[in-house]
Write a protein that holds these residues in place. Structure first.
Motif, PDB file in Angstrom:
ATOM      1  N   ASP A 157       0.829  -1.211   0.000  1.00  0.00           N
ATOM      2  CA  ASP A 157       0.000   0.000   0.000  1.00  0.00           C
ATOM      3  C   ASP A 157       0.858   1.254   0.000  1.00  0.00           C
ATOM      4  N   ASP A 174       2.444   5.983  -2.580  1.00  0.00           N
ATOM      5  CA  ASP A 174       1.336   5.044  -2.404  1.00  0.00           C
ATOM      6  C   ASP A 174       1.198   4.180  -3.648  1.00  0.00           C
ATOM      7  N   SER A 175       0.203   3.288  -3.634  1.00  0.00           N
ATOM      8  CA  SER A 175       0.105   2.295  -4.709  1.00  0.00           C
ATOM      9  C   SER A 175      -0.230   2.914  -6.064  1.00  0.00           C
TER      10      SER A 175
END
Ligand code: CTP
Ligand code: CA
Length: 226
Positions: free
Chosen positions: A175, A199-200
């Motif tokens: 994540d 972040d992803s």
């Protein structure tokens, strides 16, 4: 006396943190390892516990002390780390893989000390790829679990460093990914650190520089918010 009390924003959260660097034995007296001291991982565990989290800290070859009040599990090799993480991860809502994991292990571990009079002027080692712990955590994630990886990179150019991080998080499936520049003088045995977190979707969620404890708190702010 007066003491600063951390916000208890992580109260009731169970957080699994790995720290240090795994080592792969070559023979009874030698290993292949890396320069991770475990400082950033221990700082994360310390900061998370101060904010009320129930922390499990898995340590590999730490070069620093860890707080006595934290539950600690000690490992040596990547295989041992993989086994402990697989057993512990399902009971933790957050997993932070700060450990530097040996990517390869010797194909054979010698039973007795390797002797140079038997090996001659050149010693060839054959290394086998280790399993990717972070990747399989993300592949088998339990519902609602937050998974945080680290990326150790020697890239000096900031833009290229960030794109390496974006490629890495896409490959890993975590994540968040904490991008950390490392080198001969940066990253390892120092009390300070500079990080960016992606972040992803590749968006920069935070940037921080300072003591490893203050950097830990910035990472945990993101954990707390998610
Ligand atoms: N990691 C892991 N298992 C491995 C190797 C790495 O779980 N066998 C984790 C590390 O703990 C870290 C993240 O994956 O959280 C990234 O590690 P890093 O060494 O930067 O990336 P690699 O995927 O191993 O790629 P490379 O070393 O080739 O850059
Ligand atoms: Ca690696």
């Amino acid at each position: 006396g007066l003491s600063a009390v951390a916000p208890q924003d992580l109260a009731g959260r169970r957080i699994l943190i790995t720290a240090g660097g795994t080592r792969e034995p070559l023979d009874p007296v030698r290993f292949i390892g890396n320069r991770s001291s475990g400082r950033q991982g221990v700082a994360l565990a310390t900061a998370a516990a101060a904010r009320g989290a129930e922390v499990t800290l898995v340590v590999a070859n730490l070069e620093v002390e860890h707080p006595a009040s934290i539950r600690v599990i000690t490992v040596g090799t990547t295989a041992e780390l993989a086994e402990v993480v697989a057993a512990e991860a399902p009971s933790h809502g957050v997993v932070i893989m700060a450990a530097a994991v040996a990517d390869y292990r010797p194909e054979r571990v010698a039973e007795s000390k390797i002797k140079k009079d038997r090996e001659g002027d050149v010693l060839e080692l054959r290394l086998i790829r280790n399993p990717d712990i972070l990747r399989s955590l993300a592949d088998h994630r339990v519902q609602g679990q937050l998974i945080v990886g680290f990326a150790a990179e020697t890239e000096l150019d900031d833009a290229k460093l960030l794109s390496l991080g974006r490629e890495k998080i896409a490959r890993k499936g975590s994540d968040l990914l904490v991008i950390n520049r490392v080198g001969w003088t940066e990253g390892f045995a120092t009390a300070h650190n500079t990080i960016s977190v992606v972040d992803s979707s590749g968006v920069v969620a935070a940037e921080a520089t300072g003591t490893k404890l203050s950097v830990a708190d910035r990472i945990l702010d993101l954990v707390s918010a998610r």
